[in-house]
Write an enzyme that holds these catalytic residues in place. Structure first.
Site, PDB file in Angstrom:
ATOM      1  CG  ASP A   1       0.284  19.632 -19.113  1.00 55.03           C
ATOM      2  OD1 ASP A   1      -0.637  18.933 -19.541  1.00 55.03           O
ATOM      3  OD2 ASP A   1       0.112  20.672 -18.446  1.00 55.03           O
TER       4      ASP A   1
ATOM      5  CD  GLU B   1      -2.235  18.226 -23.277  1.00 55.33           C
ATOM      6  OE1 GLU B   1      -3.475  18.301 -23.218  1.00 55.33           O
ATOM      7  OE2 GLU B   1      -1.483  18.868 -22.535  1.00 55.33           O
TER       8      GLU B   1
END
Length: 634
Positions: free
Chosen positions: A314, A367
């Site tokens: 993330d 990401e």
């Protein structure tokens, strides 16, 4: 209750690795471990707290009284406190009471290496083990092949707390999901599931992105072994498991990692690097070796003990840039005067090298929303070493295009064609994730223009474009049946919508797109290679039509894709082709079973020796309205 006995699981080699940032299985040493010492059963505790004056284990077993069970500090300067407490059994609830050398500050902390946590809002750790008999041997042995970058990779992103709830509105447990969710993913044909963070977190509205228990699956849905059972069942059904992993920041909750021993232990002491202004959370000190050991050990832990097949990392962009979400004066350049966080770059390379060298057939996925170079290129070539990277530019440009009324699309075709100018600069995954269906953005279906028929035709066209575009795929739960409203983490998806033809049609379409993707190697064998894609015509702006060829290892298996982005049926639409033969339609998003109009090419189409689009051969097609059609050549 017996007093703490001096005991250690650490060797000098362990300590040297830990201090060097190279101990990637710290969970075997730190934390709470059920062991036997001199024939006596109990629990060995070990915690890193170098700024502590004293450390006690407190819990129900000693009425939470500090000093009853003090740990012993190691002599080697590692800052590790440890000891064995006889009689402490599995299920015992505990914390560490830490008195700091810094003005005597006392903190009461959950165990950073706890295997199990109390159910929120309770915050203590639970003594536990990882014993479980796995039944996924076949999957694990074949994973290297099935999870490879030249294989189909279609990901269903799930938030466990809101995928489906029972009649009383309560969470499904891991065990219930092992039946319901596994069957559903198998039915719809996704190759992988990606769980939004399942590590323990205190605050539901964080969706799991503010972690306190990095080594414990959240107790909201059951015990650690229950989560293992869910993963096991997914593997037995041939479905890969990706875990959302959050090494980018952590919350400042009193029982968490922040200010752990009265000092900035896990977080960077300079708040220009140690505090995230967007999320009001703390940022790890990636330059501290012991913190690197903690984080990489955590990644290895989930791959080893929970058989995860991949980690989606993330907020990588927030880690890579010193000035991320910061104004002038709120950040300090690196030693070369740049904005890149050199400690982060080094950490991510170490992380990826550790993952790929220790496990066959796993993938790491970044990401990362900027143009940082070589994110998904090997470290030996100077890259960060990820297997894949989210293609955020594709997502943004594509949704922007699809929100436009079809009459205006001819002026914006470059929004779609632009992605092919950089599509092979990274190993890209195409994401339509949870981030795109919150905060007033509307659901994916809700963004589509036109009346109800056009909305759903556009949605089917969008998904058809996504599945035939180079790259792997990710779709957030609910999008596969055209969820109408934005995602709400506090309730279930709107499953009743499947009673309506348009929504059921979208689910059938996604099921068939997954089948198409897995059936035709041209759609996946070269999904990260420019050799796998060839434009037929990208410049027919006037008709808002695009056409291209997807190629695999066998030229005889190439497929032709034609997309009509308007509601106008195009009769006798000619496209250029590379060889003689015939075209057979293998997919059409306008079929009646999807609640389309049923227009298409039911018969094989002869490829004629008539030059077109700069090629020697061509064929005339019928293009259904707001639809994608896919053909095989023979």
């Amino acid at each position: 209750m017996n007093q703490t006995i001096s005991h250690s699981l650490f060797t000098d080699f362990d300590i040297n690795l830990f201090k060097a940032g190279k101990h990637f299985r710290l969970y075997e040493k730190l934390g709470a471990h059920l062991i036997e010492v001199d024939g006596v059963k109990g629990t060995y505790f070990a915690v890193w707290a170098p700024s502590a004056r004293s450390v006690s284990v407190v819990g129900d077993f000693n009425y939470w009284i500090q000093g009853e069970h003090q740990l012993f500090v190691r002599w080697d300067g590692s800052g590790i406190w440890e000891g064995f407490i006889p009689g402490i059994e599995k299920g015992a609830v505990y914390k560490y009471k830490i008195q700091s050398n810094n003005n005597g500050v006392i903190t009461e902390k959950a165990d950073p290496f706890a295997l199990y946590c109390e159910h929120p809002p309770q915050t203590a750790s639970v003594v536990w083990d990882l014993e479980y008999k796995w039944s996924d041997k076949d999957w694990m042995e074949k994973r290297r092949e099935t999870n490879a970058l030249d294989k189909p990779y279609s990901v269903y992103e799930v938030h466990l707390g809101s995928w489906k709830r029972n009649a009383e509105g309560k969470f499904f447990t891991y065990l219930e999901l092992a039946e319901e969710l596994v069957n559903y993913i198998k039915e719809t044909g996704f190759t992988h599931v990606e769980f939004m963070p399942i590590m323990e977190y205190p605050y539901d509205p964080s969706w799991g992105y503010q972690l306190v228990g990095y080594f414990a699956p959240t107790s909201r849905f059951g015990k650690p072994q229950d989560f293992m059972f869910l993963v096991d069942k997914l593997h037995q059904a041939g479905i890969g498991v990706i875990l959302d992993w959050v090494p980018s920041h952590f919350p400042s909750d009193a029982h968490g990692l922040g200010f752990f021993d009265g000092s900035n232990l896990y977080e960077h002491p300079d708040m220009r690097k140690g505090y995230h202004p967007d999320w009001k959370s703390l940022v790890f000190n990636y330059g501290r070796n012991e913190v690197r050991s903690f984080l990489i050990s955590n990644a290895i832990f989930w791959l080893q003990h929970y058989h995860a097949d991949g980690l989606r990392v993330d907020a990588v962009a927030s880690m890579l840039y010193l000035d991320y979400s910061r104004k002038d004066g709120e950040w300090e350049p690196n030693i070369f005067g740049g904005r890149e966080n050199l400690d982060t770059i080094s950490f991510l390379k170490d992380f990826n090298e550790a993952v790929y060298s220790n496990f066959d057939g796993v993938q790491t996925i970044a990401e990362e929303s900027t143009s940082f170079p070589m994110v998904s290129r090997p470290t030996f070539l100077g890259g960060l070493g990820f297997g894949m990277k989210w293609m955020m530019g594709w997502m943004h440009d594509t949704l922007q295009y699809f929100q436009k009324e079809p009459v205006y699309r001819k002026y914006h075709q470059n929004d779609l064609t632009f992605s092919m100018t950089y599509a092979f600069s990274e190993n890209f995954m195409l994401p339509l994730s949870h981030d795109e269906v919150v905060y007033g953005k509307k659901s994916i279906a809700g963004r589509m223009p036109g009346d109800e028929w056009q909305k759903f035709a556009n949605l089917r066209l969008l998904y058809g474009y996504m599945f035939t575009h180079p790259g792997t795929k990710l779709l957030f739960m609910g999008a596969e049946f055209g969820q109408s409203r934005e995602w709400n983490f506090e309730g279930s998806l709107d499953w009743h919508l499947l009673e309506f033809g348009y929504h059921d049609g979208v689910k059938k379409l996604i099921t068939d797109l997954n089948k198409l993707y897995k059936t035709y190697p041209a759609l996946y064998e070269k999904q990260f290679n420019a050799d796998g894609f060839e434009w037929i015509n990208y410049s027919d702006h006037q008709n808002a039509v695009m056409s291209y060829i997807r190629k695999g290892n066998n030229p005889k298996e190439d497929v032709v894709v034609v997309l009509n982005f308007t509601p106008v049926v195009r009769e006798n639409y000619r496209i250029g082709l590379p060889k003689k033969g015939k075209l057979t339609q293998i997919f059409n998003s306008d079929e009646t079973k999807y609640n389309g109009s049923g227009i298409g090419n039911s018969k094989a189409i002869k490829i004629a020796a008539e030059p077109w689009n700069g090629r020697e051969f061509s064929a005339e097609l019928v293009l259904p309205p707001l639809a994608v059609t896919v053909f095989k050549m023979s």
